[in-house]
Design a protein around this motif. Structure first.
Motif, PDB file in Angstrom:
ATOM      1  N   ILE A 202      41.580  36.145  34.288  1.00 20.17           N
ATOM      2  CA  ILE A 202      40.769  35.438  35.296  1.00 20.17           C
ATOM      3  C   ILE A 202      41.634  34.975  36.474  1.00 20.17           C
ATOM      4  N   ASP A 203      40.949  34.473  37.501  1.00 20.41           N
ATOM      5  CA  ASP A 203      41.587  33.756  38.614  1.00 20.41           C
ATOM      6  C   ASP A 203      42.442  34.673  39.501  1.00 20.41           C
ATOM      7  N   PHE A 204      41.762  35.425  40.340  1.00 20.72           N
ATOM      8  CA  PHE A 204      42.435  36.455  41.140  1.00 20.72           C
ATOM      9  C   PHE A 204      42.505  36.219  42.656  1.00 20.72           C
ATOM     10  N   PRO A 205      42.267  35.001  43.175  1.00 21.48           N
ATOM     11  CA  PRO A 205      42.219  34.906  44.645  1.00 21.48           C
ATOM     12  C   PRO A 205      43.534  35.296  45.317  1.00 21.48           C
ATOM     13  N   GLN A 206      44.633  35.149  44.605  1.00 21.64           N
ATOM     14  CA  GLN A 206      45.924  35.450  45.221  1.00 21.64           C
ATOM     15  C   GLN A 206      46.439  36.840  44.855  1.00 21.64           C
TER      16      GLN A 206
END
Ligand code: ATP
Ligand code: MG
Length: 248
Positions: A202-206
């Motif tokens: 999860i958590d791919f904005p960067q």
């Protein structure tokens, strides 16, 4: 019985979203659980990730917010290097924090995460299905059941066999991601979920493009050594350098 999710993308429009409460307050994003009910009465649970709005309107203001935010911003520019700011005009707009630059930055949060997760979902990587996004919210598949969300890997209580299994899934997932040319960029036991024997990324904005970003390999190395160290500390040794080399 697995109740991870009904396929969220099957709820027919028009639908109604009912907030069920905060899953997690975050530094950069607030994670809410919502129930989406479709026109035919069918419903599913989804996660709504709402990014904390960037209130910064000028570079001076950014500095006045303190080193942490300012360095987060510089970090941001570094992440984006070679990705969407190939145009000098765009890079300058972001550096100057002009209205146009801020819009570009805002898009980073939701649009980019949605694009990366869609591409990765297509490859078969176990990521929550990215349902939709607006300027500041991102709706995605909920991993968990009505009684609770999947724990972060860091908080899941894994026995030795499960740990080995998670390590195996991690290595396979990394190979898939790198094979598609993506680097997570913030990989840790907090950005992995463990649910019914499966590891979720999860958590791919960067997330960054390995080929286009001059820092790509550095971030990949940091991701890999970071998670390898976590597994090693938990009693399942992973040689981070060897894993990194095998991915290239
Ligand atoms: N699809 C999901 N299903 C279940 N739980 C989720 C999901 N997405 C996020 N969470 C929970 O919310 C937490 C924060 O989400 P995420 O990592 O995407 O945001 P973040 O910007 O890193 O927030 P923070 O900085 O607080 O970690 C996750 O660690 C996880 O516990
Ligand atoms: Mg996170």
């Amino acid at each position: 019985m697995s109740t991870v999710n009904q396929p969220a993308w099957l709820v027919p429009e028009p639908f109604l979203d009912e907030p069920l409460g905060l899953l997690r307050p975050g530094k950069e994003a607030q994670i809410d659980l919502i129930r989406r009910t479709g026109a035919d009465g069918s419903s599913c649970l989804l996660v709504q990730k709402r990014y904390v709005p960037r209130t910064v309107s000028a570079k001076g203001e950014l500095e006045s917010l303190g080193i942490e935010r300012a360095s987060a911003f510089r970090h941001d520019v570094q992440y984006r290097e070679g990705r969407q700011f190939r145009k000098t005009r765009d890079r300058r707009a972001v550096e100057r924090m002009s209205a146009y630059g801020r819009r570009l930055m805002q898009d980073r949060w939701t649009g980019h995460e949605h694009r990366v997760m869609s591409a990765l979902w297509e490859t078969g990587l176990r990521v929550p299905y990215p349902v939709s996004y607006t300027e500041d919210t991102f709706v995605l598949q909920y991993v968990g059941d009505p009684d609770g969300a999947a724990p972060q890997l860091a908080r899941a209580q894994l026995g030795p066999r499960e740990l080995a299994d998670a390590a195996h899934q991690l290595e396979a997932g990394l190979a898939l991601m790198v094979g598609e040319g993506w680097v997570h960029g913030d990989l840790s036991a907090y950005n992995l979920l463990w649910w019914e024997g499966e590891l979720w990324f999860i958590d791919f904005p960067q997330a960054l493009d390995l080929a286009a970003n001059p820092q790509g390999l550095n971030f990949l190395h940091r991701d890999v050594t970071n998670v390898a160290q976590w597994f090693t500390q938990k009693g399942h040794p992973i040689d981070g350098e060897a894993l990194f080399a095998s991915l290239l």
